[in-house]
Write a protein that holds these residues in place. Sequence first.
Motif, PDB file in Angstrom:
ATOM      1  N   GLY A   8       0.683  -1.176   0.051  1.00 25.91           N
ATOM      2  CA  GLY A   8      -0.160   0.045  -0.109  1.00 25.91           C
ATOM      3  C   GLY A   8       0.932   1.073   0.033  1.00 25.91           C
ATOM      4  O   GLY A   8       2.050   1.381   0.181  1.00 25.91           O
ATOM      5  N   GLY A  22      -4.499   1.552  -1.519  1.00 25.65           N
ATOM      6  CA  GLY A  22      -3.892   0.138  -1.959  1.00 25.65           C
ATOM      7  C   GLY A  22      -2.862   0.035  -2.871  1.00 25.65           C
ATOM      8  O   GLY A  22      -2.966   1.093  -3.748  1.00 25.65           O
ATOM      9  N   TYR A  52      -3.706  -4.253   2.766  1.00 25.26           N
ATOM     10  CA  TYR A  52      -2.631  -3.716   2.654  1.00 25.26           C
ATOM     11  C   TYR A  52      -2.311  -3.192   4.010  1.00 25.26           C
ATOM     12  O   TYR A  52      -1.348  -2.063   4.213  1.00 25.26           O
ATOM     13  CB  TYR A  52      -2.867  -2.399   1.766  1.00 25.26           C
ATOM     14  CG  TYR A  52      -3.275  -2.898   0.365  1.00 25.26           C
ATOM     15  CD1 TYR A  52      -2.214  -3.410  -0.440  1.00 25.26           C
ATOM     16  CD2 TYR A  52      -4.439  -2.966  -0.201  1.00 25.26           C
ATOM     17  CE1 TYR A  52      -2.437  -3.855  -1.670  1.00 25.26           C
ATOM     18  CE2 TYR A  52      -4.661  -3.290  -1.569  1.00 25.26           C
ATOM     19  CZ  TYR A  52      -3.782  -3.747  -2.357  1.00 25.26           C
ATOM     20  OH  TYR A  52      -3.994  -4.231  -3.287  1.00 25.26           O
TER      21      TYR A  52
END
Length: 133
Positions: A8, A22, A52
């Motif tokens: 992420g 993300g 993430y």
Amino acid sequence: RRITSRGGSLVWLHGNKPYLRGGDFLLRQARGEHPKQLNYSRALGGKDLKPYGLLAEPDVNHFQLEPDDCVVLLGSDGLWDCVSPQDACELAWNAHLRGQSPASVLVEHAVRRMPAAGVRDNVTAVAVLLQAR
């Protein structure tokens, strides 16, 4: 580190506030999709970002009230981005002395200060009066 180690990213947008994305954000955006990005303070419910590294575990602080403490204030970032803790305490206490709602006075004050502070947000405030000075 947890977010980036899982692919992420954290970007700074809208008044230099942190937003979580993300790892597939830019790819999905390039395909014409509208992937989610969440302001960090609102991210606890962001199920799309959980892979993430997003966690829903809040920070919890404990503190000891002192005999001369008279008010406890809880507020959202919309309040604290516009009003210092010291000023908020003084505003809340003076509102109480005038027979006004301390929480309402804090919210109204923050909303009036937003343009000068470069803030555009909602405001939540809770004032718990502990004792008279």
